[in-house]
Design a protein around this motif. Structure first.
Motif, PDB file in Angstrom:
ATOM      1  N   THR A  97      -0.303  36.759  -8.123  1.00 15.37           N
ATOM      2  CA  THR A  97       0.756  36.399  -9.070  1.00 15.37           C
ATOM      3  C   THR A  97       0.944  37.484 -10.128  1.00 15.37           C
ATOM      4  O   THR A  97       2.076  37.856 -10.473  1.00 15.37           O
ATOM      5  CB  THR A  97       0.418  35.066  -9.754  1.00 15.37           C
ATOM      6  N   ASP A 100       3.096  40.468  -9.078  1.00 16.93           N
ATOM      7  CA  ASP A 100       4.514  40.299  -8.735  1.00 16.93           C
ATOM      8  C   ASP A 100       5.365  41.289  -9.510  1.00 16.93           C
ATOM      9  O   ASP A 100       5.170  41.484 -10.724  1.00 16.93           O
ATOM     10  CB  ASP A 100       4.969  38.867  -9.052  1.00 16.93           C
ATOM     11  N   PRO A 160       7.135  24.813  -7.051  1.00 20.51           N
ATOM     12  CA  PRO A 160       6.189  25.888  -7.416  1.00 20.51           C
ATOM     13  C   PRO A 160       4.962  25.907  -6.527  1.00 20.51           C
ATOM     14  O   PRO A 160       4.505  24.875  -6.040  1.00 20.51           O
ATOM     15  CB  PRO A 160       5.832  25.548  -8.875  1.00 20.51           C
ATOM     16  N   ARG A 166       4.963  33.014  -6.860  1.00 22.81           N
ATOM     17  CA  ARG A 166       6.363  32.830  -6.496  1.00 22.81           C
ATOM     18  C   ARG A 166       6.537  32.891  -4.984  1.00 22.81           C
ATOM     19  O   ARG A 166       5.700  33.432  -4.256  1.00 22.81           O
ATOM     20  CB  ARG A 166       7.232  33.902  -7.152  1.00 22.81           C
ATOM     21  N   ARG A 167       7.651  32.338  -4.523  1.00 22.13           N
ATOM     22  CA  ARG A 167       7.989  32.398  -3.098  1.00 22.13           C
ATOM     23  C   ARG A 167       8.793  33.680  -2.846  1.00 22.13           C
ATOM     24  O   ARG A 167       9.861  33.865  -3.412  1.00 22.13           O
ATOM     25  CB  ARG A 167       8.817  31.180  -2.694  1.00 22.13           C
TER      26      ARG A 167
END
Length: 241
Positions: A97, A100, A160, A166-167
């Motif tokens: 995460t 990102d 979520p 995140r996707r």
């Protein structure tokens, strides 16, 4: 003439020899004319008197060439499933995460810039990560369009993901996290006494993408290799030396 005054009549032996000679001559004529006893013509593309070529095995279908890669990816994914535990979940989901959009590397670049007293380092690193993202997530991923691995069973189908992850909306190959990690590690390790630490962190970030099932292992390996090459190019182009 015979003894009785009539015409000469050949005896049986002479008649048999003449019959055999006539039969042989007829056989040769038929064979020469392409009759049933004629020699078979050579196959197309084969010269007369040569040994016939063995048939060539058909080439493997394109997908068969990737079977070994798929097997490798499956083996690594199964190994990761076997080591899942809450502590590793917290570590790898958090790292994934944090990285990102290269946020982790840009933040570390700012800290390193302050520590070294070189404000331009943060600016150059930001520019480098922008170039890396455009190349990896734009040009290369759009060319391959590889499907990502199946989502982890405890990931909700919508909404979520755990630890704020995140996707992704891009395709799978190569891993953008791995490319960014090794590009940044190459640049930040320049003139640094902590080269091992930079690359160790890059390896953890890259590996986290397999652990959280966002990438195949081969995506990560390709991304790491690309990041090392891109890092060297950008190090010279943006004067990180």
């Amino acid at each position: 003439m015979s003894a009785g005054g009539g015409p000469d009549v050949p005896d049986g032996a002479e008649t048999g020899e003449r019959s055999r000679a006539a039969a042989e001559a007829n056989h040769q004529d038929v064979s020469a004319g392409g009759g049933p006893d004629a020699a078979e013509p050579p196959e197309v593309g084969q010269a007369a008197g040569t040994i016939p070529l063995l048939p060539v095995a058909p080439a493997d279908p394109p997908h068969a060439r990737w079977d070994s890669v798929d097997e490798f990816d499956r083996a690594v994914a199964e190994w990761c499933e076997g080591i899942h535990n809450p502590a590793l979940d917290r570590l790898f989901y958090s790292l994934s995460t944090a990285a990102d959009h290269s946020a982790l590397w840009i933040a570390l670049g700012a800290v390193e810039s302050l520590r070294r007293g070189t404000p331009g380092l943060a600016v150059r690193l930001g520019a480098a990560m922008g170039i890396e993202s455009a190349l990896t997530n734009g040009l290369i991923k759009s060319a391959f369009r590889r499907v990502r691995p199946p989502s982890h069973p405890f990931h909700p189908p919508e909404g979520p993901l755990p630890y704020g992850m995140r996707r992704p909306i891009t395709s799978s190959f190569p891993s953008g996290h791995a490319t960014a990690a090794f590009t940044a590690a190459t640049l930040l390790s320049t003139s640094s006494r902590n080269r091992t630490a930079w690359f160790a962190l890059a390896g953890l970030v890259a590996g986290s993408r397999v652990y959280v099932r966002m990438h195949h292992a081969s995506d990560v390996i390709a991304g790491a290799a690309l990041g090392l090459v891109l890092g060297q190019v950008l190090r010279r182009a943006l004067r990180f030396d």
